[in-house]
Scaffold this active site. Structure first.
Site, PDB file in Angstrom:
ATOM      1  N   LYS A   1     -14.390  77.252 102.667  1.00  0.00           N
ATOM      2  CA  LYS A   1     -14.891  76.138 103.470  1.00  0.00           C
ATOM      3  C   LYS A   1     -15.540  75.072 102.604  1.00  0.00           C
ATOM      4  O   LYS A   1     -16.213  74.178 103.117  1.00  0.00           O
ATOM      5  CB  LYS A   1     -15.915  76.649 104.493  1.00  0.00           C
ATOM      6  CG  LYS A   1     -15.366  77.704 105.445  1.00  0.00           C
ATOM      7  CD  LYS A   1     -16.483  78.288 106.301  1.00  0.00           C
ATOM      8  CE  LYS A   1     -16.104  79.672 106.806  1.00  0.00           C
ATOM      9  NZ  LYS A   1     -17.258  80.358 107.401  1.00  0.00           N
TER      10      LYS A   1
ATOM     11  N   ARG B   1     -24.826  86.809 114.980  1.00  0.00           N
ATOM     12  CA  ARG B   1     -23.841  85.888 115.564  1.00  0.00           C
ATOM     13  C   ARG B   1     -23.125  86.574 116.720  1.00  0.00           C
ATOM     14  O   ARG B   1     -22.982  87.791 116.739  1.00  0.00           O
ATOM     15  CB  ARG B   1     -22.776  85.488 114.527  1.00  0.00           C
ATOM     16  CG  ARG B   1     -23.311  85.206 113.133  1.00  0.00           C
ATOM     17  CD  ARG B   1     -23.934  83.844 112.986  1.00  0.00           C
ATOM     18  NE  ARG B   1     -23.067  82.761 113.391  1.00  0.00           N
ATOM     19  CZ  ARG B   1     -22.135  82.211 112.621  1.00  0.00           C
ATOM     20  NH1 ARG B   1     -21.930  82.654 111.410  1.00  0.00           N
ATOM     21  NH2 ARG B   1     -21.414  81.200 113.076  1.00  0.00           N
TER      22      ARG B   1
ATOM     23  N   PRO C   1     -16.841  73.205 111.679  1.00  0.00           N
ATOM     24  CA  PRO C   1     -15.691  73.448 110.816  1.00  0.00           C
ATOM     25  C   PRO C   1     -15.590  74.850 110.238  1.00  0.00           C
ATOM     26  O   PRO C   1     -16.551  75.365 109.679  1.00  0.00           O
ATOM     27  CB  PRO C   1     -15.895  72.434 109.682  1.00  0.00           C
ATOM     28  CG  PRO C   1     -17.275  71.922 109.799  1.00  0.00           C
ATOM     29  CD  PRO C   1     -17.942  72.580 110.931  1.00  0.00           C
ATOM     30  N   GLU C   2     -14.438  75.423 110.392  1.00  0.00           N
ATOM     31  CA  GLU C   2     -14.056  76.603 109.614  1.00  0.00           C
ATOM     32  C   GLU C   2     -12.950  76.152 108.674  1.00  0.00           C
ATOM     33  O   GLU C   2     -12.664  74.969 108.587  1.00  0.00           O
ATOM     34  CB  GLU C   2     -13.569  77.730 110.538  1.00  0.00           C
ATOM     35  CG  GLU C   2     -14.725  78.432 111.252  1.00  0.00           C
ATOM     36  CD  GLU C   2     -14.293  79.718 111.936  1.00  0.00           C
ATOM     37  OE1 GLU C   2     -13.381  80.391 111.433  1.00  0.00           O
ATOM     38  OE2 GLU C   2     -14.884  80.050 112.979  1.00  0.00           O
TER      39      GLU C   2
END
Length: 263
Positions: free
Chosen positions: A59, A253, A2-3
Site C-alpha cells: 500500500k 478490527r 485505500p487498500e
DNA sequence: TCGATCCTGTAG
DNA sequence: CTACAGGATCGA
C-alpha cells in the site's frame, strides 16, 4: 479507504499525470505527516527535483525523484494523491501540495490526517507482493507454517504479505471458504493453494473496479464498486450457504464471515 | 495479543 | 450522544 487496489489505481493515474514533472516548491500544511522529519526540510529537499517514476509496493507509494531520493507516501485510511491542473485552486484543507514548474500541482488530501509523506534514500523492506510471481504456494506455505496467528491477522500482517487490508482479507477468505479464526499453520496445502489463488483473484478484481472508480469524473467515490460478498454484510444472508453473516473483532478490527461455509 | 493512539467524518 | 471507519504503531 485505500487498500492495494485503490493505491494501484492512484499510481496509474500519477504515472500519466506526474511522471516527468518538475517540483518547483513544496508545501506541507499538516506538519505531522512527515514526522519525525522536519516538514520545512522536506519542502526544501523536494524542490527542484523531477518525478522520474511512480512505484507501488503493497500500500506504499514511492515517487522516485532525481538525485536518488524518493518521496514515500502512505495514504492510510482516507488519503488521496492526485495531480490538479492549477495549484492556485487547491482545496483549502490539503495536507500537502507540491507545485510543478508548469503551474499544476501534486495534491495530498487526507481528511483524517493519518497518512504520511516522507523523503527517503533507501526503500524499506516490505512483505511479499501478492500480485507478483514471488507469491507462490511454496512461499505462502513456508510463511504460514511459522505462525499460529488467526489466518485473517496473518494475511493483514504487512511484513509478511504487503497490501492485503481488512476488506480484501475478508473477501479472499470467503472465496476460499476458510474461517478467519483458523490458525495460519493449521491449513492444509490444498486450502493454502486455494487461498493464494483467491487472494490474487480478489485483488485483481479490486484493481479493475478501483481503476474504473478513479477514472470517473469527480474522482474516487467512497462507495466501493467491487461486488462484496461478506465485508459489511453483518446480519445479511450469505450468498452461498444461506446462513447469516457474522461480525467479530480480530486485532481490533471488524471481521465479517459466514460461519456455515467458512471452516 | 490486547488496548490505546494518531485524527476527522459519518451513520444511527 | 455513541459506534465505527478500507491503517499502522506502540507499550503493557
Amino acid at each position: 479507504m485505500p487498500e492495494l487496489p485503490e493505491v494501484e489505481a492512484v499510481c496509474r493515474k500519477l504515472r500519466r499525470a506526474a511522471e516527468g514533472c518538475v517540483i518547483a516548491s513544496g508545501h506541507i500544511v499538516r506538519k505531522r505527516i512527515s514526522a519525525p522529519q522536519d516538514p520545512a526540510e522536506v519542502e526544501t529537499r523536494a524542490a527542484g527535483r523531477t518525478i522520474e517514476r511512480v512505484e507501488r509496493r503493497g500500500k506504499n507509494i514511492f515517487l522516485h525523484l532525481t538525485g536518488g531520493l524518493a518521496m514515500h507516501v502512505h495514504l492510510r485510511m482516507t488519503g488521496n494523491l492526485e495531480v490538479i491542473p492549477d495549484a492556485r485552486f487547491r482545496p483549502y484543507a490539503a495536507s500537502a501540495w507540491f507545485e510543478f514548474d508548469d503551474g499544476r500541482a501534486l495534491l495530498f488530501e487526507d481528511p483524517r490526517g493519518l497518512g504520511t509523506l516522507r523523503l527517503i534514500d533507501e526503500l524499506p523492506e516490505l512483505g511479499i507482493e501478492p500480485l507478483s510471481r514471488g507469491f507462490s504456494d511454496a512461499a505462502l506455505t513456508r510463511m504460514t507454517a511459522e505462525s499460529r496467528a488467526p489466518i485473517k491477522l496473518f494475511l493483514m500482517d504487512q511484513t509478511k504479505i504487503a497490501g492485503i487490508g481488512n476488506i480484501y482479507a475478508a473477501e479472499a477468505l470467503w472465496r476460499a471458504r476458510i474461517s478467519p479464526l483458523r490458525p495460519a499453520n493449521s491449513l492444509s496445502p490444498a486450502r493454502l493453494s486455494a487461498l493464494r489463488r483467491d487472494i490474487a483473484a480478489v485483488l485483481r478484481d479490486g484493481v479493475k473496479s478501483a481503476v474504473l472508480a478513479y477514472s470517473k469524473p469527480g474522482g474516487f467515490k467512497e462507495a466501493e464498486q467491487l461486488q462484496l460478498n461478506v465485508y459489511g454484510r453483518e446480519g445479511e444472508t450469505c450468498f452461498r450457504g444461506g446462513a447469516k453473516i457474522r461480525r467479530i473483532i480480530q486485532g481490533g478490527r471488524s471481521t465479517y464471515y459466514c460461519g456455515r461455509c467458512q471452516r
